[in-house]
Design a protein around this motif. Sequence first.
Motif, PDB file in Angstrom:
ATOM      1  N   SER A  20      -7.136   2.095   4.835  1.00 34.17           N
ATOM      2  CA  SER A  20      -6.292   0.920   4.671  1.00 34.17           C
ATOM      3  C   SER A  20      -5.261   0.822   5.790  1.00 34.17           C
ATOM      4  O   SER A  20      -5.073  -0.241   6.392  1.00 34.17           O
ATOM      5  CB  SER A  20      -5.579   0.975   3.312  1.00 34.17           C
ATOM      6  OG  SER A  20      -4.639  -0.065   3.202  1.00 34.17           O
ATOM      7  N   THR A  60       0.831  -1.209   0.000  1.00 34.04           N
ATOM      8  CA  THR A  60       0.000   0.000   0.000  1.00 34.04           C
ATOM      9  C   THR A  60       0.861   1.252   0.000  1.00 34.04           C
ATOM     10  O   THR A  60       0.637   2.187  -0.764  1.00 34.04           O
ATOM     11  CB  THR A  60      -0.929   0.009   1.228  1.00 34.04           C
ATOM     12  OG1 THR A  60      -1.715  -1.182   1.227  1.00 34.04           O
ATOM     13  CG2 THR A  60      -1.836   1.214   1.212  1.00 34.04           C
ATOM     14  N   SER A 117      -6.706   5.736   1.455  1.00 32.16           N
ATOM     15  CA  SER A 117      -5.489   5.122   1.980  1.00 32.16           C
ATOM     16  C   SER A 117      -5.460   5.125   3.504  1.00 32.16           C
ATOM     17  O   SER A 117      -4.889   4.222   4.125  1.00 32.16           O
ATOM     18  CB  SER A 117      -4.252   5.847   1.428  1.00 32.16           C
ATOM     19  OG  SER A 117      -4.311   7.227   1.729  1.00 32.16           O
ATOM     20  N   SER A 126      -9.395  -0.072  -0.884  1.00 33.56           N
ATOM     21  CA  SER A 126      -9.281   1.274  -0.317  1.00 33.56           C
ATOM     22  C   SER A 126      -8.392   2.158  -1.182  1.00 33.56           C
ATOM     23  O   SER A 126      -8.687   3.339  -1.394  1.00 33.56           O
ATOM     24  CB  SER A 126      -8.711   1.204   1.105  1.00 33.56           C
ATOM     25  OG  SER A 126      -9.549   0.450   1.955  1.00 33.56           O
ATOM     26  N   LEU A 127      -7.290   1.588  -1.686  1.00 41.20           N
ATOM     27  CA  LEU A 127      -6.393   2.350  -2.556  1.00 41.20           C
ATOM     28  C   LEU A 127      -7.099   2.773  -3.831  1.00 41.20           C
ATOM     29  O   LEU A 127      -7.003   3.929  -4.261  1.00 41.20           O
ATOM     30  CB  LEU A 127      -5.159   1.504  -2.905  1.00 41.20           C
ATOM     31  CG  LEU A 127      -3.970   1.555  -1.955  1.00 41.20           C
ATOM     32  CD1 LEU A 127      -2.842   0.695  -2.493  1.00 41.20           C
ATOM     33  CD2 LEU A 127      -3.494   2.988  -1.763  1.00 41.20           C
ATOM     34  N   ALA A 148      -7.210  -3.424   1.614  1.00 37.32           N
ATOM     35  CA  ALA A 148      -6.167  -2.453   1.296  1.00 37.32           C
ATOM     36  C   ALA A 148      -6.213  -2.054  -0.175  1.00 37.32           C
ATOM     37  O   ALA A 148      -6.144  -0.867  -0.517  1.00 37.32           O
ATOM     38  CB  ALA A 148      -4.795  -3.043   1.640  1.00 37.32           C
ATOM     39  N   ILE A 149      -6.327  -3.060  -1.056  1.00 36.92           N
ATOM     40  CA  ILE A 149      -6.373  -2.772  -2.491  1.00 36.92           C
ATOM     41  C   ILE A 149      -7.621  -1.971  -2.849  1.00 36.92           C
ATOM     42  O   ILE A 149      -7.553  -0.977  -3.583  1.00 36.92           O
ATOM     43  CB  ILE A 149      -6.326  -4.088  -3.307  1.00 36.92           C
ATOM     44  CG1 ILE A 149      -4.970  -4.775  -3.112  1.00 36.92           C
ATOM     45  CG2 ILE A 149      -6.584  -3.811  -4.785  1.00 36.92           C
ATOM     46  CD1 ILE A 149      -4.892  -6.160  -3.719  1.00 36.92           C
TER      47      ILE A 149
END
Length: 321
Positions: A235, A88, A232, A226-227, A223-224
């Motif tokens: 995440s 991330t 971020s 959210s990115l 995480a992905i």
Amino acid sequence: MIVPVLLFCVGLVCLIKGGDWFVDGATGIARRFHLPELLIGATVVSIGTTLPEVMVSTTSALGGHGEIAYGNAIGSIICNTALIAALTIAVRPGKVDPKSLRTPVIFFFLAALFYAGIAYTTGYFSRAAGLILLALFVVYMVMTVRQMTAKPAAAAPEEPAAETEPLSRELILLVVGAVLIAIGANLLVDNGTLIAQALGVPESVIALTFVALGTSLPELVTAITSLVKGHSALSLGNIIGANLFNLVLVSGVSVALAPFSIPQTAQIAGHNASLVMDIPVMFAVMLLLTVPALLRGKLSRIQGIVLLAIYAVFCAIQFSI
């Protein structure tokens, strides 16, 4: 072979869609109550993404396999920090709010010091230790909820568009997303293991890859997602919160139900591998992730690269033991 492949694909779809709904529900709640995304990530989202670890560790402990419950907690923390958070940060480093980060970080290191103290002294996690870890979880949640509710509503600008969606819809997205993530992770781990066995992959490799990484898939998907959606902070909060919950909730429940000792099988230079490598690496990667964020209020791409390098070395040593 066809059925495991199909179920593997179904699990992947569940993970992707569940992650999408989960992040939408969490960010919707954050906007509605004008709460920092990092706090939402460190509480609600983290509990949801830690469900696979809770299920795996509790089942293992009750089945007399305490070493799996022990290794799952520490292994997930290292994987979450040095692989998922590292990816991330390496892809999209950004600013963070040190005030929102402070409480989960402090509680993590308190729990980690308590956990390490037991490992380096008695090496036996008693039922009392499990209850203490669960008590830390309760105190953390109470303090975090108070921190959220004490935050003035005027701290964030009004977003009329977000208010048009009913709260019930956001809660449903959050719950259904968490369920899909848990189901998807289980389908991927179970059927991925069957596929690997059919292809002749050694069981030791399966244990170090599918099982270890499988319980961290929800964090990876969140995480992905959210990115991609530009959240971020959510995440990062999810990773730190999930790491804390791995110690106080996952380990707390496992130890309270079925006390166990730290594993004695793996050795490095005649010493317990967990004591000379696993626990020190856990502390090192979390310090590398959190200290710069607390001091400077931002994350750098070099942090992500260094963490990924540490994870690569850690895995290489694990395979060589």
